[in-house]
Design an enzyme around this catalytic site. Structure first.
Site, mmCIF file in Angstrom:
data_model
loop_
_atom_site.group_PDB
_atom_site.id
_atom_site.type_symbol
_atom_site.label_atom_id
_atom_site.label_comp_id
_atom_site.label_asym_id
_atom_site.label_seq_id
_atom_site.Cartn_x
_atom_site.Cartn_y
_atom_site.Cartn_z
ATOM 1 N N GLU A 87 -19.379 17.169 2.675
ATOM 2 C CA GLU A 87 -18.569 17.774 1.686
ATOM 3 C C GLU A 87 -19.054 17.719 0.400
ATOM 4 O O GLU A 87 -19.492 18.621 -0.503
ATOM 5 C CB GLU A 87 -16.923 17.636 1.745
ATOM 6 C CG GLU A 87 -16.430 17.976 2.962
ATOM 7 C CD GLU A 87 -14.945 17.652 3.126
ATOM 8 O OE1 GLU A 87 -14.527 16.623 2.483
ATOM 9 O OE2 GLU A 87 -14.106 18.349 3.851
ATOM 10 N N VAL B 190 -1.856 -8.137 -4.393
ATOM 11 C CA VAL B 190 -1.618 -8.963 -3.281
ATOM 12 C C VAL B 190 -2.752 -9.928 -3.267
ATOM 13 O O VAL B 190 -3.880 -9.351 -3.176
ATOM 14 C CB VAL B 190 -1.514 -8.449 -2.066
ATOM 15 C CG1 VAL B 190 -1.085 -9.321 -0.834
ATOM 16 C CG2 VAL B 190 0.067 -7.387 -2.258
ATOM 17 N N GLY C 262 0.823 -1.320 -0.151
ATOM 18 C CA GLY C 262 -0.153 0.087 0.141
ATOM 19 C C GLY C 262 0.887 1.401 -0.004
ATOM 20 O O GLY C 262 1.865 1.294 0.600
ATOM 21 N N SER C 263 0.597 2.316 -0.700
ATOM 22 C CA SER C 263 1.269 3.564 -0.703
ATOM 23 C C SER C 263 0.254 4.842 -0.740
ATOM 24 O O SER C 263 0.514 5.812 -1.537
ATOM 25 C CB SER C 263 2.060 3.681 -2.157
ATOM 26 O OG SER C 263 1.118 3.839 -3.175
ATOM 27 N N GLY C 264 -0.512 4.523 0.406
ATOM 28 C CA GLY C 264 -1.470 5.639 0.727
ATOM 29 C C GLY C 264 -0.638 6.590 1.827
ATOM 30 O O GLY C 264 0.683 6.371 1.758
ATOM 31 N N PHE C 265 -1.641 7.235 2.653
ATOM 32 C CA PHE C 265 -0.755 8.005 3.572
ATOM 33 C C PHE C 265 0.212 7.094 4.484
ATOM 34 O O PHE C 265 1.131 7.693 4.519
ATOM 35 C CB PHE C 265 -1.802 8.580 4.363
ATOM 36 C CG PHE C 265 -2.335 9.655 3.698
ATOM 37 C CD1 PHE C 265 -3.762 9.673 3.633
ATOM 38 C CD2 PHE C 265 -1.839 10.952 3.273
ATOM 39 C CE1 PHE C 265 -4.764 10.925 3.113
ATOM 40 C CE2 PHE C 265 -2.576 12.030 2.714
ATOM 41 C CZ PHE C 265 -3.910 11.843 2.720
ATOM 42 N N ASP D 14 -5.942 2.739 7.610
ATOM 43 C CA ASP D 14 -7.251 2.616 7.768
ATOM 44 C C ASP D 14 -7.533 1.015 8.362
ATOM 45 O O ASP D 14 -8.544 0.810 8.839
ATOM 46 C CB ASP D 14 -8.111 2.670 6.724
ATOM 47 C CG ASP D 14 -8.469 4.168 6.200
ATOM 48 O OD1 ASP D 14 -8.946 4.660 5.345
ATOM 49 O OD2 ASP D 14 -7.797 5.158 7.317
#
Lengths: 442, 442
Positions: free
Chosen positions: B180, B88, B20-23, B317
């Site tokens: 939003e 994966v 994973g390359s999120g935050f 998350d």
């Protein structure tokens, strides 16, 4: 359902319907803003697309929104212009109505047909899934996905042969679009992706530009053509003229040259080799006895009307319009824009009862094509430019042709930053959340 | 195929694999740049996505490339970091390998699991086709297409009832994302599209924000919640708390409130009502006996490791991590970033043989949500801001959180221009070349 209220109202003025909001259609609509008539623009997309820069979306240098303007925004101030999002299925030239897929019929007193053309695969529609064209945003995003995925595949390739195939790109068609695409892919391979991969070397990419005729860029002068070929070679693009595509498979293309065929394993293939009229226009021509050329374009009189139909004009790529040399005018944005502006004048004169302007006359200000980051060839008739100066003039002309001021600012900023950093900032593989190893996943 | 060469080379250092390359994932990778280890980042997308601004892509204010950074570009300078695009399918915790869909097995000494979560439809997966979520670029572009198409349909609607349905929007979920989105749709309807339609009136749009609990924005203080509700009402958003979705059809939603049900004809529906772990992580947890919460998130120890697996960390998350209050930390970008930075320190200490930092401690700097163009609520703990000042602080914080400097400049320019002109510049209906009247066409 027919919008008869408009037609029966004597104060409403003439009903002008424009099919298409490309260079030609939008120019007519803008030219008729405020005139004594009701204008309806029909397009199946909600935006005007600046096609000359699609190859930059396809190579991750620009985002779609940079080159597309919502039609409604462009025509908002023209209170006599209504925009309808819809797909035209037929034109009833007897009752004078445009029939939409939704069932709505839009009546017209004057019709402007400017729907453009589409990519053609010369009786091989099955090639489209492997070799997308470059006529729409979706085309450009598909090409982008194929190109960027090819480099990603090379990074995880299981063998050197597989890696070499992943890093082989084929662009079919040696016109400006093909040349610009090939140059941009070479730039990505040698500059943009430098240092980003660990197992593979993007700079080892092989880029083939395949052209069936004897020359790339046939409409340019021999000197400019040679310069383009040299620039391409310097960038690592291999040009193969006199070479035809025999077949396109999931893992490569079969090429024929001088009687011999050769299979080239390749991953991403881009088709920039031909256009033709959309099927609905060809069907319309057949039904109504409209004369077309071999690409399906409609033959028009010098005032851009259809023979026998003074109330129907054709403009843009779909118009087969004889130029001064007797040859048909090319399918270029500059031709379309001039035709659109001309038609606005003609229609205004007609509804005001004035003498219409004489026949359409295309003012040829020249043609230009970029080859990579800082080089271009430009034949501006009074002067010919190459290299860096050619590129600057190309930038300037394209910026000025853009419809929105904001687009010009954004794209200028984008190009300046990209020029300095040699990077591309829209390098996203989108269109699916699952990365699959095969190329068939459009 | 196993990359054993790396593992058997004593000079290569530890093999760290980050999924994973999120935050969270990107923060770990950046924090390990230059450390004595080999890092491999695996992601099924080639870009890092700034999710908090997805709703702006969904409402045509930003382009995807404005909020997505190619991972390779972000990690280019980290020579000890390799990026692999891949999916994966499993993690073999015994042989310590990550198994990819391509068949490649990536060995690890230390594994960081940070794949994020996905949208959940509470046992109604069939609702997804009518009500997309907002977790990916494709989601955002689908929502954009639905919203803009709704206004286009209203323009060609055959009856007032059909027009009213076209102009009714439902956003499900009263958290920040839902608020939003609802505010942004209201802004489009009342400002952006003003003057662009002739037959219909976009400002007549009805926007419903549906929330099952008693309050929208439950994590905010009561005063801020009231302010948000007032701002939303001023913008024309109808908030329905204590209201559940019973079913979602192609032409509307069935809502239940206080024992009564009501069918609301609507065109575009957006789902911002729930998250859960991705199926492969749930399957993994089942196989390996990993404890999860009811959303499928993995329970972790105070140092973010899996119980019984000190070599496996979970961040972002997917991590169910107890905060100071004993409640699990929320699924927020700020939590993920802090966890990622913490893990980089922990891993560096471990491979250098130093004492690791103590347990992870989240520094809560506050939360914020915009409501439309120039208003926001911000609870920054030491101060609470609303209205225009709240909005400015929201802009500032989000600009600073963006990964790329260039993105900050581009988005700042974009927002400034949009603020002044009240326009949105990425209002393209893309994803298909044919405009069809039904909403089912994703």
């Amino acid at each position: 359902m027919v919008n008869e209220a408009a037609r029966s109202n004597p104060h409403a003025g003439q009903q002008i319907v424009i099919i298409g909001s490309g260079f030609a259609g939008l120019a007519v609509a803008k030219g008729l803003a405020g005139a004594q008539c009701q204008v309806t623009v029909v397009d199946k997309r909600n935006f005007h697309l600046f096609q000359p820069l699609l190859y930059q979306v396809a190579t991750g240098a620009l985002s779609p929104a940079n080159i597309a303007t919502p039609i409604r925004a462009a025509l908002k101030k023209a209170r006599n212009v209504t925009v309808l999002l819809g797909e035209v299925v037929d034109v009833d030239t007897v009752s004078r109505q445009v029939e939409l897929a939704s069932g709505e019929a839009v009546p017209y007193d004057i019709l402007v047909l400017a729907p453009g053309v589409q990519t053609q695969y010369f009786r091989h529609p099955e090639w489209e899934q492997f070799a997308p064209g470059l006529k729409s945003i979706e085309d450009a995003l598909t090409v982008r996905r194929h190109i960027l995925s090819a480099f990603e595949h090379a990074e995880v390739a299981a063998s050197p042969a597989e890696r070499e195939r992943d890093l082989t790109f084929v662009v079919v068609g040696g016109g400006p679009t093909g040349v610009e695409m090939a140059g941009a892919i070479a730039e990505i391979a040698r500059y943009t992706l430098r240092g980003e991969f660990r197992r593979s070397n993007p700079a080892a990419a092989k880029i083939l530009l395949v052209e069936g005729g004897p020359d790339i860029l046939p409409v340019y002068t021999p000197k400019l053509r040679e310069r383009a070929a040299r620039d391409l070679a310097d960038m690592g693009v291999t040009v193969r003229t006199g070479t035809m595509v025999v077949s396109i498979e999931p893992d490569g293309v079969q090429l024929a040259h001088g009687g011999q065929t050769e299979f080239v394993p390749a991953s991403a293939v881009v088709w920039a080799a031909g256009i033709k009229a959309a099927p609905w226009t060809t069907a319309l021509a057949g039904e109504r006895g409209i004369e077309t050329d071999r690409l399906g374009r409609f033959t028009v009189l010098p005032d851009l009307t259809l023979p026998g139909h003074p109330e129907i004009f054709v403009a843009g790529d779909l118009a087969h319009c004889k130029g001064e040399t007797g040859e048909p005018l090319p399918a270029l944005g500059s031709v379309a824009v001039q035709q659109g502006k001309y038609l606005a004048k003609v229609i205004r004169a007609r509804i005001a009862g004035r003498t219409p302007p004489p026949a359409f006359h295309y003012v040829d200000r020249g043609i230009m094509a970029t080859i990579g980051r800082a080089a271009a060839i430009a034949d501006l008739r009074f002067i010919r430019l190459t290299g860096f100066i050619g590129w600057l003039s190309w930038l300037f002309v394209h910026l000025m042709l853009l419809v929105e001021f904001r687009s010009r600012v954004v794209i200028f900023f984008n190009w300046a930053w990209c020029y300095v950093t040699r990077n591309r900032y829209s390098r996203l593989i989108t269109g699916g959340e699952h990365f699959t190893p095969s190329r068939g996943d459009s």
